[in-house]
Write a protein that holds these residues in place. Sequence first.
Motif, PDB file in Angstrom:
ATOM      1  N   TYR A 165       0.863  -1.191   0.000  1.00  0.00           N
ATOM      2  CA  TYR A 165       0.000   0.000   0.000  1.00  0.00           C
ATOM      3  C   TYR A 165       0.894   1.234   0.000  1.00  0.00           C
TER       4      TYR A 165
ATOM      5  N   VAL B  99      -1.939   4.439  -5.391  1.00  0.00           N
ATOM      6  CA  VAL B  99      -3.405   4.358  -5.446  1.00  0.00           C
ATOM      7  C   VAL B  99      -3.963   5.563  -6.199  1.00  0.00           C
TER       8      VAL B  99
ATOM      9  N   GLY C 109      -4.174   5.277  -9.870  1.00  0.00           N
ATOM     10  CA  GLY C 109      -5.064   4.255 -10.412  1.00  0.00           C
ATOM     11  C   GLY C 109      -4.661   2.842 -10.096  1.00  0.00           C
TER      12      GLY C 109
ATOM     13  N   TRP D 159      -5.351   0.637  -7.939  1.00  0.00           N
ATOM     14  CA  TRP D 159      -6.297   0.325  -6.868  1.00  0.00           C
ATOM     15  C   TRP D 159      -6.036  -1.018  -6.210  1.00  0.00           C
ATOM     16  N   TRP D 160      -5.339  -1.904  -6.931  1.00  0.00           N
ATOM     17  CA  TRP D 160      -5.077  -3.224  -6.359  1.00  0.00           C
ATOM     18  C   TRP D 160      -4.284  -3.149  -5.063  1.00  0.00           C
TER      19      TRP D 160
ATOM     20  N   LEU E 244      -4.862  -1.534  -2.523  1.00  0.00           N
ATOM     21  CA  LEU E 244      -5.758  -1.517  -1.371  1.00  0.00           C
ATOM     22  C   LEU E 244      -6.056  -2.927  -0.864  1.00  0.00           C
TER      23      LEU E 244
ATOM     24  N   HIS F   7      -5.896   5.138   4.189  1.00  0.00           N
ATOM     25  CA  HIS F   7      -5.763   5.838   2.908  1.00  0.00           C
ATOM     26  C   HIS F   7      -6.275   7.271   3.013  1.00  0.00           C
TER      27      HIS F   7
ATOM     28  N   ARG G  26      -3.358   9.862   2.308  1.00  0.00           N
ATOM     29  CA  ARG G  26      -3.432   9.859   0.850  1.00  0.00           C
ATOM     30  C   ARG G  26      -2.467  10.837   0.172  1.00  0.00           C
TER      31      ARG G  26
END
Length: 201
Positions: free
Chosen positions: A30, A35, A38, A40-41, A43, A99, A103
Motif C-alpha cells: 500500500y 493508489v 489508479g 487500486w489493487w 488496497l 488511505h 493519501r
Amino acid sequence: MTITLALVLVTVAVSLLAWQAPRLQAALIYWPPGVARGQWWRLVSHGFIHADGTHLLFNMITLYFFGSVMELVLTPRIGALGFLLFYLAGLLVAILPTHLRHRHDRDYRSLGASGAVAAMLFAYILLRPWSLLFVFFIPVPAILFAAAYVIYSWRGHRRGGDGVNHSAHLWGGAWGVAFMLWLQPALAGRFWDELLAPLGG
C-alpha cells in the motif's frame, strides 16, 4: 483444500517471493501515490506481503485457526466465494481509513494481512466470547483479549511512530463484527447473553 488454507498458502508464497524480488513488493505494497495513480489493487494486495518472518508467521497462524472456524460457520450461509470476499473486504475496509489519512503522504507504506486477520478473530470472539485463546501459551478469555487488543491498538494508533498500522487492526476487527451482525442481527443479543452467563446473568 479449504479457502482458509488456500489463503495461507498464497500469502506465504507471495510474501516469500516479494522478499526475493523488491520490485514485486514495491508493486504490491500500500502506497498512497500509487493508489492515486489508479493502482487500486494496492488496497488489497498489501495483505499478501509481510515485513518479515515473524510478521508472516503470527498472521498466518492466527488466520489458519480462526479462519478455519469462521469458514465452517460462514460457508453454509454465504458460500465459499462469499467467505473469500469477506476476507478480501477485510483487507479493503481496514486500509481505507489509513488511505484517507495518508493519501497525500509519499513516504507512507503499509503491508500485511492484519486487518483481515483481525476481522476473522473478532468475528470468532463475537460468537464465543468466553472461549480461551492461548497468548504466548497463557490461556486468556477471548473477550478479555479483545478488550486488551482494542486498547493496545487504539493507544498505538494515537501514539504512532512504531511502524505498525494499528488503525488497520481496529477497522478490520470492526468489519468482522459488523459483517456478522449484518448477516445475523440476533447475534447481538446472543453475545450479550454469553457475556453475562459466567456472571450469573
